[in-house]
Structures are given as structure tokens and as C-alpha cells.
Scaffold this motif. Structure first.
Motif, PDB file in Angstrom:
ATOM      1  N   LYS A   1      -7.365  52.007 -67.149  1.00  0.00           N
ATOM      2  CA  LYS A   1      -6.812  52.775 -66.035  1.00  0.00           C
ATOM      3  C   LYS A   1      -5.435  52.273 -65.626  1.00  0.00           C
ATOM      4  CE  LYS A   1     -11.144  54.388 -63.977  1.00  0.00           C
ATOM      5  NZ  LYS A   1     -12.018  54.376 -62.765  1.00  0.00           N
ATOM      6  N   LEU A   2      -5.252  50.957 -65.627  1.00  0.00           N
ATOM      7  CA  LEU A   2      -3.987  50.381 -65.182  1.00  0.00           C
ATOM      8  C   LEU A   2      -2.952  50.282 -66.290  1.00  0.00           C
ATOM      9  CD1 LEU A   2      -5.161  47.437 -62.870  1.00  0.00           C
ATOM     10  CD2 LEU A   2      -4.210  49.652 -62.192  1.00  0.00           C
ATOM     11  N   ARG A   3      -3.425  50.170 -67.537  1.00  0.00           N
ATOM     12  CA  ARG A   3      -2.496  49.911 -68.638  1.00  0.00           C
ATOM     13  C   ARG A   3      -2.893  50.716 -69.869  1.00  0.00           C
ATOM     14  NH1 ARG A   3       0.448  45.183 -67.665  1.00  0.00           N
ATOM     15  NH2 ARG A   3      -0.347  43.888 -65.947  1.00  0.00           N
ATOM     16  N   ASN A   4      -1.936  51.488 -70.398  1.00  0.00           N
ATOM     17  CA  ASN A   4      -2.163  52.113 -71.698  1.00  0.00           C
ATOM     18  C   ASN A   4      -1.883  51.075 -72.779  1.00  0.00           C
ATOM     19  OD1 ASN A   4      -2.920  54.523 -73.133  1.00  0.00           O
ATOM     20  ND2 ASN A   4      -0.839  54.570 -73.933  1.00  0.00           N
TER      21      ASN A   4
ATOM     22  N   TYR B   1      -8.417  41.827 -66.817  1.00  0.00           N
ATOM     23  CA  TYR B   1      -7.642  41.393 -65.669  1.00  0.00           C
ATOM     24  C   TYR B   1      -7.189  42.609 -64.855  1.00  0.00           C
ATOM     25  CZ  TYR B   1      -7.503  37.250 -68.617  1.00  0.00           C
ATOM     26  OH  TYR B   1      -7.868  36.190 -69.416  1.00  0.00           O
ATOM     27  N   ASP B   2      -7.680  42.720 -63.632  1.00  0.00           N
ATOM     28  CA  ASP B   2      -7.265  43.820 -62.774  1.00  0.00           C
ATOM     29  C   ASP B   2      -5.907  43.504 -62.151  1.00  0.00           C
ATOM     30  OD1 ASP B   2      -7.750  41.980 -60.743  1.00  0.00           O
ATOM     31  OD2 ASP B   2      -9.614  42.912 -60.105  1.00  0.00           O
ATOM     32  N   ARG B   3      -5.478  44.319 -61.211  1.00  0.00           N
ATOM     33  CA  ARG B   3      -4.140  44.157 -60.644  1.00  0.00           C
ATOM     34  C   ARG B   3      -3.956  42.774 -59.995  1.00  0.00           C
ATOM     35  NH1 ARG B   3      -0.817  48.314 -59.999  1.00  0.00           N
ATOM     36  NH2 ARG B   3      -2.554  49.805 -59.950  1.00  0.00           N
ATOM     37  N   GLU B   4      -4.965  42.323 -59.252  1.00  0.00           N
ATOM     38  CA  GLU B   4      -4.864  41.022 -58.596  1.00  0.00           C
ATOM     39  C   GLU B   4      -4.880  39.885 -59.608  1.00  0.00           C
ATOM     40  OE1 GLU B   4      -4.221  40.139 -55.414  1.00  0.00           O
ATOM     41  OE2 GLU B   4      -3.775  42.297 -55.261  1.00  0.00           O
ATOM     42  N   ALA B   5      -5.737  40.020 -60.619  1.00  0.00           N
ATOM     43  CA  ALA B   5      -5.815  38.982 -61.644  1.00  0.00           C
ATOM     44  C   ALA B   5      -4.525  38.905 -62.458  1.00  0.00           C
ATOM     45  CB  ALA B   5      -6.998  39.246 -62.563  1.00  0.00           C
ATOM     46  N   SER B   6      -3.865  40.039 -62.629  1.00  0.00           N
ATOM     47  CA  SER B   6      -2.589  40.049 -63.344  1.00  0.00           C
ATOM     48  C   SER B   6      -1.537  39.231 -62.610  1.00  0.00           C
ATOM     49  CB  SER B   6      -2.095  41.487 -63.526  1.00  0.00           C
ATOM     50  OG  SER B   6      -2.935  42.202 -64.405  1.00  0.00           O
ATOM     51  N   LYS B   7      -1.605  39.257 -61.280  1.00  0.00           N
ATOM     52  CA  LYS B   7      -0.674  38.442 -60.495  1.00  0.00           C
ATOM     53  C   LYS B   7      -0.906  36.959 -60.761  1.00  0.00           C
ATOM     54  CE  LYS B   7      -0.343  41.831 -56.721  1.00  0.00           C
ATOM     55  NZ  LYS B   7      -0.620  42.081 -55.280  1.00  0.00           N
TER      56      LYS B   7
END
Length: 311
Positions: A15-18, A274-280
Motif C-alpha cells: 500500500k505504501l510502496r510499489n 516496515y510501515d510508515r513509522e518503522a521506516s522513520k
């Protein structure tokens, strides 16, 4: 010159990254764009941008895993219906030609423009008056390559006011001087071009790596680069897992940036775990070792500024 990320994920679309696809915009330099990898739905990602497929001049494939090539046949086909008439050259590992030719043949796709496929070997694979592109193999489960794009130095800016002070009127001679050509005037005076040009503009270096473990060739390709794009599929705690799957961690990418002396590091190919927070957190991990690190996101763009001129 800008780097634009169309897809920044690893393995499968999320969903966050293709999946992977990177654009090197060279619109000011040569009126074209170069594409690095072409994962599934790359052409759909392009629909959400101002990128024109007809401007694609070259496509560089790092390796033949599906998340890096499954969007290629569709993109090549659609380009014919989007005003694309100029030649496209696709570079990549052995087997790329079969993949493209069979895909287009079985689907009975006819391209309205010339298509060249170059199956690469280590070394320089392209050079013209503006750029050199070099490649070396990396360490992955299948043959995987990294690309080093070097912009050649440009002549300094023409000092027209200095020419005017010397009594040299505008005309074709200005162009010759701008091109670095010494010129002899009608009275026999020799005009030395470098005396009327500003400092040379140093060319930029961009390194874009395919999937890889931490390896020596990654550092070689990235030596003194203005921007290094390096995969960081896993966090620093997952070094054993990264090794088993032929990938890199955030710390390993940062270590390559340090060894190579790059100006900026950009992490990509981020696992969907890794979701958005984990990506940080991934970004912070890399910045622990190499502060000038950023993390790619789909549709994120980074400018690559000219280096300061030599005085």
C-alpha cells in the motif's frame, strides 16, 4: 538533474510502496529521462506524475527478478501510444533480450519506435559528449548490477563583459570561445579561450545499485558520488536475514556510503514489513553512521545540484 522515485518497495507491491523503479531526470541536460528498473505497475505510477514516457531515452535494468522487470513490456508497449517515436535503448543482464522479445512477440506487440537491447558486461557501457555509464556486478541471488552515471565536466561560463572590454564583438567567435576553442582574429591576435571562461563546472556522479549484499563493488561504483541510491531491505538488527536473502541493512548501506566518500545517501527497496513509522526508524539507523542520509518514498524527488566550481 533530479532523481524521482516511482517505486521504493521490495519484493511485492504494498500500500505504501510499489516495487522498484527510479527515474533520473535529465531534462535540462539532454531533454530526456533515464529509467532504472521497471517493476510491475511502473506505467501506472507514471500516470500520477508529470513524466512523459515519450521522453524516456534509456532504461537500465539492474537484475531480472520480477519486482524489477515485470512492468517493462507494458511500458514499452504503451509508449507507442503516448507519442514515443525516438529510439529507446534497454541495458541489463544476460537474458533481458529474451524476456523482452518473447513478451512482445507472444502479445503480438508492435512498437512504433526503434528498440535496442544491450546485455551488459562489467565496465563502461555507454559514453557520449555528456555522460559515461559504468557497471559492475553486485552480490545477489541472481546476476545483479549497479550503475555509476558520471556527468562530464562542463566548460566555464562565457565572460562576455571581459570580451567586450577587449573589443571583441558578439558573433560566432563567442560560441567558439564558449566551446573552449582558441581563435585567431583578423589582425593576428590569438584569443585563448580559457582566459574568457569562468571556472570549469564539475560534473555530477550518481550511483544506483541493484539488490545486493554489502560488497566491494558497491563502494567502487559509489566512489565520491554526489548521490548513492542503495537498497536497505532490512533493519540493522536483521543482518543475518539480509545475508541469507542477498540483501543489505540500513547500517550496511551507511557503511558503503562512508567507505565510498559519497555526499548523500538515499535508502530504497524497503521491505513491506516496515510501515510508515518503522521506516522513520530505518532512516535514523542509517543516520547513526552517516548523517547525510534520506529515505526514498514513492513520488519523492531529490535534486542533485552542481558541484561548486573550482577557483
Amino acid at each position: 538533474m533530479e532523481i524521482f522515485f516511482l517505486g521504493t518497495g521490495a519484493g511485492v507491491p504494498a500500500k505504501l510502496r510499489n516495487v522498484t523503479s527510479i527515474v533520473l531526470k535529465l531534462l535540462e541536460e539532454r531533454g530526456s529521462i533515464w529509467l532504472f528498473d521497471c517493476g510491475e505497475a511502473t506505467q501506472h505510477q507514471i500516470l500520477h506524475t508529470s513524466i512523459k514516457p515519450r521522453r524516456i531515452e534509456k532504461i537500465f535494468i539492474t537484475h531480472l527478478h520480477g519486482d524489477h522487470i515485470y512492468g517493462l513490456p507494458g511500458l514499452l508497449s504503451s509508449r507507442s501510444f503516448q507519442g514515443g517515436e525516438t529510439e529507446v535503448t534497454v541495458y541489463g543482464p544476460k537474458g533481458l533480450r529474451d524476456f523482452i522479445e518473447i513478451s512482445l512477440s507472444v502479445s503480438q506487440t508492435y512498437l512504433k519506435y526503434p528498440l535496442s537491447v544491450v546485455e551488459i558486461e562489467p565496465g563502461a557501457i555507454f559514453e557520449d559528449e555528456q555522460f559515461v555509464v559504468e557497471t559492475l556486478p553486485l552480490e545477489h541471488g541472481v546476476p545483479s548490477f549497479g550503475y555509476r552515471i558520471t556527468e562530464k565536466d562542463r566548460p566555464g561560463s562565457l565572460q562576455a563583459d571581459k570580451l567586450a572590454q577587449a573589443g571583441i564583438k558578439p558573433g560566432p567567435i563567442y560560441k567558439k570561445i564558449k566551446n573552449g576553442e582558441n581563435t585567431v582574429l583578423e589582425d593576428g591576435t590569438v584569443i585563448v579561450a580559457k582566459d574568457y571562461l569562468g571556472p570549469v563546472q564539475k560534473g555530477r556522479i550518481v550511483t544506483i545499485l541493484g539488490d545486493t549484499r554489502k560488497c566491494e563493488n558497491a563502494a567502487k561504483l559509489a566512489h565520491q558520488a554526489d548521490l548513492l541510491v542503495h537498497e536497505a531491505t532490512f533493519s540493522k538488527e536483521e543482518e543475518s536475514l539480509a545475508h541469507d536473502y542477498f540483501h543489505s541493512t540500513t547500517h550496511q548501506a551507511a557503511q558503503i556510503a562512508i567507505e565510498a566518500g559519497v555526499k548523500k545517501l538515499c535508502l530504497t527497496h524497503i521491505s513491506s514489513r516496515y510501515d510508515r513509522e518503522a521506516s522513520k526508524q530505518l532512516l535514523l539507523e542509517a543516520q547513526e553512521l552517516f548523517p547525510k542520509t534520506d529515505i526514498a518514498e514513492d513520488f519523492k524527488e531529490f535534486e542533485i545540484p552542481m558541484q561548486k566550481q573550482d577557483m
